[in-house]
Write a protein that holds these residues in place. Structure first.
Motif, PDB file in Angstrom:
ATOM      1  N   THR A   7       0.849  -1.193   0.000  1.00  0.00           N
ATOM      2  CA  THR A   7       0.000   0.000   0.000  1.00  0.00           C
ATOM      3  C   THR A   7       0.884   1.242   0.000  1.00  0.00           C
ATOM      4  O   THR A   7       1.998   1.221   0.533  1.00  0.00           O
ATOM      5  N   TYR A   8       0.364   2.313  -0.614  1.00  0.00           N
ATOM      6  CA  TYR A   8       1.113   3.573  -0.611  1.00  0.00           C
ATOM      7  C   TYR A   8       1.003   4.292   0.737  1.00  0.00           C
ATOM      8  O   TYR A   8       1.879   5.052   1.113  1.00  0.00           O
ATOM      9  N   TRP A   9      -0.115   4.071   1.417  1.00  0.00           N
ATOM     10  CA  TRP A   9      -0.345   4.836   2.647  1.00  0.00           C
ATOM     11  C   TRP A   9      -1.110   4.004   3.656  1.00  0.00           C
ATOM     12  O   TRP A   9      -1.967   3.203   3.292  1.00  0.00           O
ATOM     13  N   GLU A  10      -0.804   4.226   4.919  1.00  0.00           N
ATOM     14  CA  GLU A  10      -1.527   3.609   6.024  1.00  0.00           C
ATOM     15  C   GLU A  10      -1.494   4.609   7.175  1.00  0.00           C
ATOM     16  O   GLU A  10      -0.481   5.285   7.380  1.00  0.00           O
ATOM     17  N   TRP A  11      -2.600   4.715   7.920  1.00  0.00           N
ATOM     18  CA  TRP A  11      -2.613   5.650   9.048  1.00  0.00           C
ATOM     19  C   TRP A  11      -1.853   5.039  10.220  1.00  0.00           C
ATOM     20  O   TRP A  11      -2.373   4.849  11.305  1.00  0.00           O
ATOM     21  N   ASP A  12      -0.628   4.731   9.949  1.00  0.00           N
ATOM     22  CA  ASP A  12       0.301   4.154  10.903  1.00  0.00           C
ATOM     23  C   ASP A  12       0.933   5.284  11.723  1.00  0.00           C
ATOM     24  O   ASP A  12       0.946   6.429  11.305  1.00  0.00           O
ATOM     25  N   ALA A  13       1.400   4.980  12.926  1.00  0.00           N
ATOM     26  CA  ALA A  13       1.886   6.020  13.836  1.00  0.00           C
ATOM     27  C   ALA A  13       3.024   6.835  13.229  1.00  0.00           C
ATOM     28  O   ALA A  13       3.031   8.072  13.306  1.00  0.00           O
TER      29      ALA A  13
END
Length: 247
Positions: free
Chosen positions: A117-123
């Protein structure tokens, strides 16, 4: 800092440093790219995609470094009203924003083949995105007031308050078990990267730092020139009004 308070003294010093910083940046980034792309082995898991690291990691380091510089100088400006501190903080903000944007973009490009994935709402990703918005907020606040002093104070307060995000970025991968991998270059127990990959990464990091210094000096000198023009324009406007005294 106090010894550099005189714009004339600062400009004399910056004229000496700027050519060296520019040459150092160009040389080290050029050497680092050739070394990294042409002479480092692929990672046993990530293959050639690991070479995104040579742009992504120095950009991420510089994104945090620029903001740390801004926060320290903002404290100096708020306490001692040091105008040079305000100038350097203002000049650093767009550079730091660019480094942060590069870190976010290259991180996304690196994440797609590795994480899917290009983006994840990871910390880690989210806190770096917050850093980018802090830079934008600083730039907006510093230019939002007709009174330059008020704009500087508002932006400085934001820089100081926002500094709490720097340790959050740094330790987010240790505090929260999220998508982003743990620290993968330097850890408390030593290096976490193969010795063959580290030297070009450090060369790139020093090159990025020299680039920051060079661009910063150019921006500060431009800001000093702009302020001089502003003072002259105000003086000329005052002279044009009959009965108005001017210094």
């Amino acid at each position: 800092m106090h010894s550099l308070a005189s714009p004339a003294r600062f400009q004399r010093l910056s004229r000496r440093i700027l050519p060296w910083a520019s040459m150092l940046a160009a040389g080290l980034i050029g050497i680092g790219l050739v070394w990294a792309l042409g002479f480092t082995p692929p990672d046993y898991q990530q293959g050639e995609t690991v070479k995104v690291m040579y742009i992504h990691v120095p950009a991420a380091w510089m994104a945090m470094f620029c903001y740390s510089v801004m926060a320290v100088l903002s404290v100096s400006f708020l306490i001692w009203k040091h105008q040079l501190a305000d100038l350097v903080a203002r000049a650093s903000a767009p550079i730091g924003a660019c480094f942060t944007a590069v870190a976010l973009i290259t991180g996304s490009l690196w994440g797609k083949p590795i994480w899917g994935t290009y983006w994840e709402w990871d910390a880690r990703l989210t806190s770096v995105l917050v850093l980018f918005f802090l830079y934008l907020g600083h730039m907006a606040l510093s230019g939002a007031f007709d009174d330059r002093e008020r704009g500087g104070r508002a932006a400085a307060i934001l820089a100081v308050v926002g500094a709490i995000n720097i340790p959050i970025i740094k330790f987010s991968v240790d505090w929260w078990n999220t998508l982003h991998q743990p620290a993968s270059v330097i850890r408390m127990d030593g290096l976490a990267i193969h010795s063959s990959l580290l030297p070009p990464l450090l060369v790139m990091a020093v090159g990025f730092t020299a680039f920051y210094v060079a661009v910063l000096l150019v921006r500060i000198n431009s800001e000093v020139a702009a302020r001089r023009i502003e003072v002259l324009q105000r003086r000329q406007a005052a002279e044009a009004v009959p009965g108005v005294k001017h210094g």
